[in-house]
Structure formats: structure tokens, C-alpha cells
Design a protein around this motif. Structure first.
Motif, PDB file in Angstrom:
ATOM      1  N   HIS A  16       0.847  -1.189   0.000  1.00  0.00           N
ATOM      2  CA  HIS A  16       0.000   0.000   0.000  1.00  0.00           C
ATOM      3  C   HIS A  16       0.884   1.240   0.000  1.00  0.00           C
ATOM      4  CE1 HIS A  16      -3.201  -2.711   1.513  1.00  0.00           C
ATOM      5  NE2 HIS A  16      -3.921  -1.935   0.754  1.00  0.00           N
ATOM      6  N   LYS A  74      -5.290  -0.473   8.083  1.00  0.00           N
ATOM      7  CA  LYS A  74      -4.094  -1.284   8.243  1.00  0.00           C
ATOM      8  C   LYS A  74      -2.830  -0.422   8.345  1.00  0.00           C
ATOM      9  CE  LYS A  74      -5.144  -3.922   4.536  1.00  0.00           C
ATOM     10  NZ  LYS A  74      -6.358  -3.169   4.241  1.00  0.00           N
ATOM     11  N   ARG A 120       2.417  -8.360  -5.780  1.00  0.00           N
ATOM     12  CA  ARG A 120       1.909  -7.847  -4.498  1.00  0.00           C
ATOM     13  C   ARG A 120       1.490  -8.979  -3.569  1.00  0.00           C
ATOM     14  NH1 ARG A 120      -2.790  -3.935  -4.827  1.00  0.00           N
ATOM     15  NH2 ARG A 120      -2.137  -3.146  -2.797  1.00  0.00           N
ATOM     16  N   ALA A 121       0.862 -10.003  -4.128  1.00  0.00           N
ATOM     17  CA  ALA A 121       0.396 -11.106  -3.286  1.00  0.00           C
ATOM     18  C   ALA A 121       1.580 -11.808  -2.606  1.00  0.00           C
ATOM     19  CB  ALA A 121      -0.413 -12.104  -4.109  1.00  0.00           C
ATOM     20  N   TYR A 148       3.114  -9.531   0.021  1.00  0.00           N
ATOM     21  CA  TYR A 148       2.264  -9.495   1.216  1.00  0.00           C
ATOM     22  C   TYR A 148       2.430 -10.783   2.020  1.00  0.00           C
ATOM     23  CZ  TYR A 148      -2.068  -9.089   3.978  1.00  0.00           C
ATOM     24  OH  TYR A 148      -2.986  -9.020   4.993  1.00  0.00           O
ATOM     25  N   ARG A 180       3.768 -16.029   5.517  1.00  0.00           N
ATOM     26  CA  ARG A 180       2.910 -17.128   5.059  1.00  0.00           C
ATOM     27  C   ARG A 180       3.607 -18.002   4.026  1.00  0.00           C
ATOM     28  NH1 ARG A 180      -2.647 -13.859   4.710  1.00  0.00           N
ATOM     29  NH2 ARG A 180      -2.743 -13.434   6.939  1.00  0.00           N
ATOM     30  N   HIS A 225      -4.894 -17.383  -1.789  1.00  0.00           N
ATOM     31  CA  HIS A 225      -5.436 -16.028  -1.903  1.00  0.00           C
ATOM     32  C   HIS A 225      -5.887 -15.723  -3.337  1.00  0.00           C
ATOM     33  CE1 HIS A 225      -6.019 -11.836  -0.889  1.00  0.00           C
ATOM     34  NE2 HIS A 225      -5.221 -11.463  -1.868  1.00  0.00           N
ATOM     35  N   LYS A 281      -9.726 -14.565  -3.253  1.00  0.00           N
ATOM     36  CA  LYS A 281     -10.046 -13.173  -3.543  1.00  0.00           C
ATOM     37  C   LYS A 281      -9.798 -12.786  -4.997  1.00  0.00           C
ATOM     38  CE  LYS A 281      -8.773  -8.387  -2.509  1.00  0.00           C
ATOM     39  NZ  LYS A 281      -8.072  -7.459  -1.617  1.00  0.00           N
ATOM     40  N   LEU A 282      -8.572 -13.037  -5.474  1.00  0.00           N
ATOM     41  CA  LEU A 282      -8.164 -12.402  -6.730  1.00  0.00           C
ATOM     42  C   LEU A 282      -8.979 -12.862  -7.942  1.00  0.00           C
ATOM     43  CD1 LEU A 282      -4.323 -12.349  -6.000  1.00  0.00           C
ATOM     44  CD2 LEU A 282      -6.087 -10.668  -5.401  1.00  0.00           C
TER      45      LEU A 282
HETATM   46  P1  ADP Z   1      -6.972  -3.462  -0.050  1.00  0.00           P
HETATM   47  O1  ADP Z   1      -6.099  -2.611  -0.935  1.00  0.00           O
HETATM   48  O2  ADP Z   1      -8.301  -3.770  -0.659  1.00  0.00           O
HETATM   49  O3  ADP Z   1      -7.021  -3.058   1.399  1.00  0.00           O
HETATM   50  P2  ADP Z   1      -5.569  -5.765   0.912  1.00  0.00           P
HETATM   51  O4  ADP Z   1      -4.929  -5.066   2.024  1.00  0.00           O
HETATM   52  O5  ADP Z   1      -6.533  -6.865   1.193  1.00  0.00           O
HETATM   53  O6  ADP Z   1      -6.247  -4.844  -0.132  1.00  0.00           O
HETATM   54  O7  ADP Z   1      -4.441  -6.295  -0.024  1.00  0.00           O
HETATM   55  C1  ADP Z   1      -3.347  -5.547  -0.445  1.00  0.00           C
HETATM   56  C2  ADP Z   1      -2.525  -6.417  -1.369  1.00  0.00           C
HETATM   57  O8  ADP Z   1      -2.063  -7.545  -0.647  1.00  0.00           O
HETATM   58  C3  ADP Z   1      -3.328  -6.968  -2.550  1.00  0.00           C
HETATM   59  O9  ADP Z   1      -2.536  -7.059  -3.691  1.00  0.00           O
HETATM   60  C4  ADP Z   1      -3.753  -8.319  -2.060  1.00  0.00           C
HETATM   61  O10 ADP Z   1      -3.967  -9.241  -3.095  1.00  0.00           O
HETATM   62  C5  ADP Z   1      -2.592  -8.712  -1.201  1.00  0.00           C
HETATM   63  N1  ADP Z   1      -3.090  -9.588  -0.130  1.00  0.00           N
HETATM   64  C6  ADP Z   1      -4.048  -9.332   0.789  1.00  0.00           C
HETATM   65  N2  ADP Z   1      -4.280 -10.391   1.570  1.00  0.00           N
HETATM   66  C7  ADP Z   1      -3.439 -11.356   1.118  1.00  0.00           C
HETATM   67  C8  ADP Z   1      -3.181 -12.692   1.481  1.00  0.00           C
HETATM   68  N3  ADP Z   1      -3.840 -13.285   2.472  1.00  0.00           N
HETATM   69  N4  ADP Z   1      -2.241 -13.365   0.790  1.00  0.00           N
HETATM   70  C9  ADP Z   1      -1.574 -12.787  -0.213  1.00  0.00           C
HETATM   71  N5  ADP Z   1      -1.758 -11.532  -0.619  1.00  0.00           N
HETATM   72  C10 ADP Z   1      -2.674 -10.828   0.035  1.00  0.00           C
END
Ligand code: ADP
Ligand code: NI
Length: 210
Positions: A22, A61, A129-130, A133, A139, A167, A171-172
Motif C-alpha cells: 500500500h 491497516k 503484491r500477493a 504481502y 505465510r 489467496h 479473492k483475486l
Molecule cells: P486493499 O487494498 O483492498 O485493502 P488488501 O490489504 O486486502 O487490499 O491487499 C493488499 C494487497 O495484498 C493486494 O494485492 C492483495 O492481493 C494482497 N493480499 C491481501 N491479503 C493477502 C493474502 N492473504 N495473501 C496474499 N496476498 C494478500
């Protein structure tokens, strides 16, 4: 200085030192994508600019602000009049993904920002990004013994600990059909196809097949 230049400087300052996915670069990508979508929809482009650049300025967050204080402060500093700032806040408030209980924004500006933010979670950037994160949260990338958990509500989505590959499914891959605008759906289709191809290679390499 024009509004865009001033906003960009404020956003860079606000996210300085943030590296969790972010950062300011995310907000700037969301802004660029939002403007691409906005070119194909009747909308107030300045509200889209404000809302996309400031959509994470008060993310729970990252910040402990209340009532969108960062976004409000930056808009005030940039000389945005109150009624316009309120419209941008409304777009920001309705645009954030919350598991299956996510709302559809009523305004076109909110819809565009929601689409642009979701688009940044998919495609090559989305893959990067995934894993960034997942790494930051300690993880596992992948565990064939842990199946994805579908249909999570917001509380479950926020609290559950899965793998990064899961994930993608949790979600994606749900994002493409949730896009509000036709322009975003088209961009999403290409990005999702890339991710599916990525996973195919990933599984093949995992099994020692390639
Ligand atoms: P938002 O911008 O909607 O608040 P998130 O904080 O959920 O999004 O996610 C920010 C980035 O981190 C995104 O690219 C998302 O796909 C990734 N992300 C969020 N949760 C997970 C997870 N459990 N595992 C991997 N990547 C994640
Ligand atoms: Ni975002």
C-alpha cells in the motif's frame, strides 16, 4: 502548481517508508488506471483523481486516523472546496473490498475507484503484491494440503491465515466478475488470464514437470 502535482507530492509524503503493498506507488497506479477507465465513462474526473490518489490515505491497516482525517487534511491543503471533498470521501468510503459483504458504490466515481483498486491486485503486479504481502506476513507460498476457503464474510476474511496461492482463489479470481465498468472488465480479463497461466507454470514446476 496544479491539483494533480500537489496531490502527488502529498501522497508520496504520506506513504513514505510504507512497503506493505500500500505504498505511494500503489495509489499512483490506481490513479492512472482510474483515469483510463474514466476516459470511457461519463464522470467527474476531478473526483476520480482525488478519490483514487487518496483511497488508502486512511486505510485502517496503515493509519490510526478517524473519519478520513488524512484525506480531508490533504484536500484542504490542496484547496479543494468542502462539498467536492465530501464527494471524494464518499467514493473512497464505498470503494474498499470487504470479502463477500462488499458494497457496490452508488456513484460512478466510487465504482471507478473500486475497479481500479481491484485491478491493482491482479495481473503481474497482482502476483508480485500477493507474494510480497504473504512474505511480509510469514505465510507459505503454497501448500497442496491446504485447500482454498471460499465464501468468507468480512470477519473471517480478515482473520484467516492461508497460503498466498490460496489467496488467488479466495479473492483475486473473484474480482473480474465484480468489476463495475466494462472498461475494467476488459482489463481484468487480460490480467486474470496472465495469473492463470502463471499458476499453471507454478504447479508444473512444483511437481517437477517443467
Ligand atoms: P486493499 O487494498 O483492498 O485493502 P488488501 O490489504 O486486502 O487490499 O491487499 C493488499 C494487497 O495484498 C493486494 O494485492 C492483495 O492481493 C494482497 N493480499 C491481501 N491479503 C493477502 C493474502 N492473504 N495473501 C496474499 N496476498 C494478500
Ligand atoms: Ni488500494
Amino acid at each position: 502548481m496544479d491539483l494533480e502535482t500537489r496531490l502527488l507530492a502529498s501522497v508520496k509524503a504520506l506513504f513514505a517508508g510504507e512497503s506493505s503493498g500500500h505504498d505511494a506507488a500503489h495509489s499512483i497506479r490506481v490513479y492512472r488506471t482510474a483515469m483510463r477507465i474514466a476516459a470511457q465513462e461519463p464522470c467527474d474526473r476531478e473526483i476520480v483523481t482525488l478519490a483514487s490518489l487518496l483511497h488508502d490515505a486512511d486505510d485502517v491497516k496503515l493509519f490510526r486516523t478517524e473519519n478520513f482525517a488524512n484525506a480531508r487534511r490533504i484536500m484542504a491543503e490542496c484547496g479543494v472546496e468542502n462539498a467536492r471533498a465530501e464527494r471524494a470521501i464518499e467514493a473512497i468510503r464505498t470503494a474498499s473490498f470487504k470479502g463477500t459483504d462488499s458494497v457496490v458504490p452508488e456513484t460512478i466515481e466510487g465504482k471507478i475507484v473500486q475497479d481500479a483498486d481491484r485491478l491493482d491486485a491482479i495481473g503481474a503486479i497482482g502476483v508480485a503484491r500477493a507474494f510480497a504481502y504473504g512474505g511480509a506476513k510469514g505465510r507459505a507460498m503454497y501448500d497442496p494440503a491446504v485447500p482454498p476457503e471460499m465464501d468468507m464474510d468480512e470477519a473471517r476474511y480478515r482473520s484467516h491465515e492461508g497460503t498466498t496461492v490460496n489467496h488467488f482463489y479466495e479473492k483475486l479470481f473473484l474480482l473480474r466478475e465484480r468489476m463495475n465498468t466494462a472498461a475494467a472488465r476488459e482489463i481484468a480479463a487480460r490480467r486474470e488470464a496472465f495469473m492463470r497461466a502463471f499458476l499453471e507454470e507454478f504447479y508444473a514446476e512444483w511437481e517437477g514437470e517443467r
